[in-house]
Design a protein around this motif. Structure first.
Motif, mmCIF file in Angstrom:
data_model
loop_
_atom_site.group_PDB
_atom_site.id
_atom_site.type_symbol
_atom_site.label_atom_id
_atom_site.label_comp_id
_atom_site.label_asym_id
_atom_site.label_seq_id
_atom_site.Cartn_x
_atom_site.Cartn_y
_atom_site.Cartn_z
ATOM 1 N N GLU A 155 0.819 -1.207 0.000
ATOM 2 C CA GLU A 155 0.000 0.000 0.000
ATOM 3 C C GLU A 155 0.854 1.258 0.000
ATOM 4 N N ASP A 156 0.490 2.196 -0.871
ATOM 5 C CA ASP A 156 1.189 3.473 -0.991
ATOM 6 C C ASP A 156 0.163 4.526 -1.387
ATOM 7 N N GLU A 157 -0.226 5.362 -0.432
ATOM 8 C CA GLU A 157 -1.266 6.356 -0.689
ATOM 9 C C GLU A 157 -0.827 7.370 -1.739
ATOM 10 N N GLU A 158 0.465 7.726 -1.724
ATOM 11 C CA GLU A 158 0.959 8.727 -2.660
ATOM 12 C C GLU A 158 0.817 8.261 -4.110
ATOM 13 N N ASP A 159 1.086 6.984 -4.356
ATOM 14 C CA ASP A 159 0.970 6.435 -5.706
ATOM 15 C C ASP A 159 -0.355 5.722 -5.931
ATOM 16 N N ASN A 160 -1.275 5.830 -4.968
ATOM 17 C CA ASN A 160 -2.610 5.237 -5.082
ATOM 18 C C ASN A 160 -2.550 3.722 -5.285
ATOM 19 N N ILE A 161 -1.655 3.079 -4.541
ATOM 20 C CA ILE A 161 -1.516 1.624 -4.596
ATOM 21 C C ILE A 161 -2.204 1.016 -3.375
ATOM 22 N N VAL A 162 -3.063 0.049 -3.613
ATOM 23 C CA VAL A 162 -3.787 -0.629 -2.544
ATOM 24 C C VAL A 162 -3.409 -2.104 -2.582
ATOM 25 N N GLU A 163 -3.086 -2.673 -1.435
ATOM 26 C CA GLU A 163 -2.687 -4.076 -1.383
ATOM 27 C C GLU A 163 -3.847 -4.988 -1.753
ATOM 28 N N PHE A 164 -3.513 -6.213 -2.151
ATOM 29 C CA PHE A 164 -4.540 -7.167 -2.547
ATOM 30 C C PHE A 164 -5.471 -7.500 -1.377
ATOM 31 N N GLN A 165 -6.749 -7.710 -1.733
ATOM 32 C CA GLN A 165 -7.767 -8.091 -0.765
ATOM 33 C C GLN A 165 -8.465 -9.363 -1.252
ATOM 34 N N PRO A 166 -9.045 -10.150 -0.349
ATOM 35 C CA PRO A 166 -9.819 -11.313 -0.784
ATOM 36 C C PRO A 166 -10.881 -10.902 -1.813
ATOM 37 N N GLY A 167 -10.979 -11.672 -2.862
ATOM 38 C CA GLY A 167 -11.917 -11.353 -3.942
ATOM 39 C C GLY A 167 -11.266 -10.669 -5.125
#
Length: 281
Positions: free
Chosen positions: A199-211
């Motif tokens: 996760e990196d808010e600055e680059d708008n990256i969100v870690e994988f989630q179930p589904g």
């Protein structure tokens, strides 16, 4: 006192505005060049006869022109082993298609593009790709032991120099994650490659989630294409890094036979591939 502060603020605002100059920066622009996107990828389990080649022109950095598709070109691919010729038909939008292509493992193919009186050529060999043996998920293979990652494993054939291209595409993201692989240290063994997102808010990256779903493409590659990918990925990942080398125009395997100075962009590849997808639990 409030009136004084208000008056001072307005005065400073006008002073700041009067000190602002518009500076026009002339950005050097290179010549417009033909861009050839000729990826003939044969998915295992299919005939591979339907293929598309994309032709376009390069554009200046600040040009907002959307469609630069090239029309009126002549596009043909030849199997150098048996002389079979495959004509790609102009769809009048930059796409050139055929439904008659015949992929043969181990054979060499040559591309010919004739555009505006100049002839462009390239040659590639179709190498086989091994199957994906398993796709799993974990949290202990990557950089963060609390973040979900997808793992792709395959068995590399022994005593054969192989090159691979592994592509992960999260359906939540616009851009894929690319891996170029040489079997120098995995020859004859099972190899596993993981893909995680931290996760990196600055680059708008969100870690994988179930589904979440990841599409996976595993392709064979020639040594030349491996080297091209290596440079491409290194330049992409180094963008914005002040300590990275200055990017240079990335030249593929396409050659202008009539005007060597007018070098095209892009690459001609012929590959076998396997495709799959994984849904995180």
């Amino acid at each position: 006192m409030k009136l004084y502060h208000k008056t001072l603020f307005i005065a400073l605002l006008f002073i700041g505005a009067s000190c602002t100059d518009v500076i026009d920066v002339d950005v050097p622009e290179g010549p417009i060049r033909l861009t050839i996107e000729a990826s003939l990828d044969w998915e295992k389990g299919t005939t591979g006869n339907e293929q598309t080649i994309l032709l376009s022109t390069s554009t200046p950095f600040f040009d907002n022109q959307g469609n630069t598709g090239v029309t009126g070109a002549t596009v043909q691919v030849t199997n150098d082993n048996d002389g079979s010729e495959f004509v790609f038909n102009d769809q009048n939008n930059g796409r050139y298609t055929t439904s008659l292509f015949v992929p043969v493992l181990g054979d060499t193919y040559s591309l010919e593009v004739i555009y505006e009186g100049e002839r462009y050529t390239a040659t590639e060999t179709l190498f086989p790709v091994t199957d994906i043996s398993s796709i799993t998920q974990s949290v202990d293979q990557g950089e963060d032991d609390e973040v979900l990652e997808v793992n792709v494993s395959f068995e590399d054939p022994a005593d054969i120099e192989n090159y691979y291209f592994l592509r992960f595409q999260s359906r939540n993201d616009l851009l894929p994650e690319l891996f170029y692989i040489k079997d120098e240290f995995i020859d004859g063994n099972e190899a596993t490659f993981y893909y995680e997102k931290i996760e990196d808010e600055e680059d708008n990256i969100v870690e994988f989630q179930p589904g979440d779903i990841v599409d996976i493409t595993f392709l064979s590659a020639s040594e030349d294409y491996y080297n091209y990918l290596q440079l491409l990925i290194e330049q992409f990942e180094g963008a914005g890094d002040p300590f990275s080398p200055t990017p240079v125009a990335l030249v593929g395997n396409c050659i202008n036979e009539d005007n060597p100075d007018n070098v095209p962009y892009g690459y001609f590849r012929v590959t076998e591939m396997v495709k799959s997808s994984y849904t995180f639990e």
